[in-house]
Design a protein around this motif. Structure first.
Motif, mmCIF file in Angstrom:
data_model
loop_
_atom_site.group_PDB
_atom_site.id
_atom_site.type_symbol
_atom_site.label_atom_id
_atom_site.label_comp_id
_atom_site.label_asym_id
_atom_site.label_seq_id
_atom_site.Cartn_x
_atom_site.Cartn_y
_atom_site.Cartn_z
ATOM 1 N N GLU A 16 0.819 -1.211 0.000
ATOM 2 C CA GLU A 16 0.000 0.000 0.000
ATOM 3 C C GLU A 16 0.852 1.260 0.000
ATOM 4 O O GLU A 16 0.539 2.217 -0.677
ATOM 5 C CB GLU A 16 -0.968 -0.023 1.169
ATOM 6 C CG GLU A 16 -2.010 -1.104 1.006
ATOM 7 C CD GLU A 16 -3.094 -1.029 2.045
ATOM 8 O OE1 GLU A 16 -3.392 0.066 2.536
ATOM 9 O OE2 GLU A 16 -3.658 -2.079 2.360
ATOM 10 N N GLY A 17 1.926 1.298 0.747
ATOM 11 C CA GLY A 17 2.859 2.419 0.717
ATOM 12 C C GLY A 17 2.202 3.778 0.863
ATOM 13 O O GLY A 17 1.075 3.906 1.313
ATOM 14 N N GLY A 18 2.921 4.812 0.455
ATOM 15 C CA GLY A 18 2.456 6.185 0.592
ATOM 16 C C GLY A 18 1.342 6.549 -0.363
ATOM 17 O O GLY A 18 0.648 7.534 -0.160
ATOM 18 N N PHE A 19 1.166 5.789 -1.419
ATOM 19 C CA PHE A 19 0.133 6.103 -2.393
ATOM 20 C C PHE A 19 -1.050 5.155 -2.299
ATOM 21 O O PHE A 19 -1.826 5.039 -3.231
ATOM 22 C CB PHE A 19 0.716 6.082 -3.815
ATOM 23 C CG PHE A 19 1.704 7.179 -4.020
ATOM 24 C CD1 PHE A 19 1.278 8.483 -4.189
ATOM 25 C CD2 PHE A 19 3.049 6.916 -4.001
ATOM 26 C CE1 PHE A 19 2.188 9.506 -4.369
ATOM 27 C CE2 PHE A 19 3.968 7.939 -4.173
ATOM 28 C CZ PHE A 19 3.538 9.240 -4.353
ATOM 29 N N ARG A 20 -1.156 4.463 -1.177
ATOM 30 C CA ARG A 20 -2.242 3.521 -0.963
ATOM 31 C C ARG A 20 -2.212 2.407 -1.993
ATOM 32 O O ARG A 20 -1.228 2.187 -2.666
ATOM 33 C CB ARG A 20 -3.588 4.249 -0.938
ATOM 34 C CG ARG A 20 -3.654 5.324 0.125
ATOM 35 C CD ARG A 20 -5.029 5.945 0.148
ATOM 36 N NE ARG A 20 -5.021 7.087 1.036
ATOM 37 C CZ ARG A 20 -5.433 8.282 0.690
ATOM 38 N NH1 ARG A 20 -5.904 8.502 -0.502
ATOM 39 N NH2 ARG A 20 -5.408 9.258 1.542
ATOM 40 N N LYS A 21 -3.310 1.714 -2.124
ATOM 41 C CA LYS A 21 -3.382 0.619 -3.084
ATOM 42 C C LYS A 21 -3.501 1.162 -4.503
ATOM 43 O O LYS A 21 -4.225 2.109 -4.756
ATOM 44 C CB LYS A 21 -4.607 -0.256 -2.793
ATOM 45 C CG LYS A 21 -4.547 -0.969 -1.483
ATOM 46 C CD LYS A 21 -5.813 -1.770 -1.258
ATOM 47 C CE LYS A 21 -5.767 -2.431 0.099
ATOM 48 N NZ LYS A 21 -6.998 -3.151 0.397
ATOM 49 N N VAL A 22 -2.794 0.517 -5.422
ATOM 50 C CA VAL A 22 -2.899 0.831 -6.838
ATOM 51 C C VAL A 22 -3.022 -0.493 -7.574
ATOM 52 O O VAL A 22 -2.251 -1.418 -7.311
ATOM 53 C CB VAL A 22 -1.681 1.630 -7.349
ATOM 54 C CG1 VAL A 22 -1.779 1.893 -8.840
ATOM 55 C CG2 VAL A 22 -1.556 2.950 -6.589
ATOM 56 N N PHE A 23 -3.991 -0.588 -8.482
ATOM 57 C CA PHE A 23 -4.255 -1.828 -9.187
ATOM 58 C C PHE A 23 -4.069 -1.656 -10.688
ATOM 59 O O PHE A 23 -4.357 -0.594 -11.239
ATOM 60 C CB PHE A 23 -5.707 -2.280 -8.945
ATOM 61 C CG PHE A 23 -5.992 -2.649 -7.530
ATOM 62 C CD1 PHE A 23 -5.837 -3.955 -7.100
ATOM 63 C CD2 PHE A 23 -6.418 -1.696 -6.618
ATOM 64 C CE1 PHE A 23 -6.100 -4.303 -5.782
ATOM 65 C CE2 PHE A 23 -6.690 -2.028 -5.309
ATOM 66 C CZ PHE A 23 -6.530 -3.341 -4.885
ATOM 67 N N GLU A 24 -3.605 -2.724 -11.337
ATOM 68 C CA GLU A 24 -3.628 -2.759 -12.797
ATOM 69 C C GLU A 24 -5.086 -2.706 -13.217
ATOM 70 O O GLU A 24 -5.966 -3.195 -12.504
ATOM 71 C CB GLU A 24 -3.019 -4.059 -13.312
ATOM 72 C CG GLU A 24 -1.553 -4.219 -13.016
ATOM 73 C CD GLU A 24 -1.033 -5.573 -13.482
ATOM 74 O OE1 GLU A 24 -1.835 -6.477 -13.803
ATOM 75 O OE2 GLU A 24 0.195 -5.730 -13.516
ATOM 76 N N ALA A 25 -5.354 -2.147 -14.374
ATOM 77 C CA ALA A 25 -6.731 -2.084 -14.883
ATOM 78 C C ALA A 25 -6.700 -2.109 -16.405
ATOM 79 O O ALA A 25 -5.685 -1.796 -17.026
ATOM 80 C CB ALA A 25 -7.424 -0.827 -14.392
ATOM 81 N N GLN A 26 -7.828 -2.475 -16.962
ATOM 82 C CA GLN A 26 -7.974 -2.472 -18.412
ATOM 83 C C GLN A 26 -9.372 -1.965 -18.737
ATOM 84 O O GLN A 26 -10.361 -2.392 -18.141
ATOM 85 C CB GLN A 26 -7.777 -3.874 -18.972
ATOM 86 C CG GLN A 26 -7.724 -3.913 -20.475
ATOM 87 C CD GLN A 26 -7.294 -5.289 -20.974
ATOM 88 O OE1 GLN A 26 -7.252 -6.258 -20.240
ATOM 89 N NE2 GLN A 26 -6.990 -5.363 -22.246
ATOM 90 N N ALA A 27 -9.431 -1.025 -19.685
ATOM 91 C CA ALA A 27 -10.715 -0.471 -20.113
ATOM 92 C C ALA A 27 -11.454 -1.491 -20.958
ATOM 93 O O ALA A 27 -10.870 -2.459 -21.449
ATOM 94 C CB ALA A 27 -10.494 0.806 -20.913
ATOM 95 N N ASP A 28 -12.736 -1.244 -21.158
ATOM 96 C CA ASP A 28 -13.551 -2.130 -21.973
ATOM 97 C C ASP A 28 -13.043 -2.231 -23.410
ATOM 98 O O ASP A 28 -13.295 -3.204 -24.095
ATOM 99 C CB ASP A 28 -15.024 -1.713 -21.932
ATOM 100 C CG ASP A 28 -15.225 -0.219 -22.185
ATOM 101 O OD1 ASP A 28 -14.252 0.509 -22.433
ATOM 102 O OD2 ASP A 28 -16.385 0.220 -22.133
ATOM 103 N N ASP A 29 -12.234 -1.238 -23.863
ATOM 104 C CA ASP A 29 -11.653 -1.291 -25.209
ATOM 105 C C ASP A 29 -10.223 -1.832 -25.212
ATOM 106 O O ASP A 29 -9.546 -1.804 -26.234
ATOM 107 C CB ASP A 29 -11.692 0.087 -25.870
ATOM 108 C CG ASP A 29 -10.819 1.114 -25.164
ATOM 109 O OD1 ASP A 29 -10.159 0.777 -24.149
ATOM 110 O OD2 ASP A 29 -10.786 2.269 -25.616
#
Length: 110
Positions: A16-29
């Motif tokens: 989580e670090g200083g920037f909290r949780k960050v997740f990979e993501a993919q748009a519908d396109d």
């Protein structure tokens, strides 16, 4: 995750670090991105108002909104991390490079 667009969440980056949780993501396109969800605590929604169109040296926000009781910001996925950039640069930036980066962050040129 449904915001203005549909996003499929992937793995979490690091801890989580200083920037909290960050997740990979993919748009519908199929466009790759990252999602930063954060709690709806008092004042937290100010992060949704930070992006300004045309602002230089500020990561663009592709989408934002509310999902399952949290705020979320979607940003483009970088090709490499800051840690990788520093490793490629020999482990650290020179004083001049550091000042240039800090000025780019501190000065609003929009």
């Amino acid at each position: 995750m449904q915001l203005k667009r549909d996003w499929t969440l992937g793995a979490q980056f690091g801890d989580e670090g200083g920037f909290r949780k960050v997740f990979e993501a993919q748009a519908d396109d199929g466009m790759p991105a990252v999602v930063k969800p954060f709690a709806q605590s008092p004042g937290a929604d100010r992060e949704l108002s930070l992006p300004r169109p045309g602002a230089q040296n500020v990561i663009p926000v592709l989408d934002s909104g509310e999902h399952m009781g949290q705020w979320a910001i979607v940003m483009p996925r970088a090709d490499r991390s800051l840690a990788q950039h520093l490793t490629d640069a020999g482990g650290s930036l020179s004083v001049e490079e550091t000042i240039t980066v800090l000025l780019d962050v501190a000065v609003d040129r929009a």
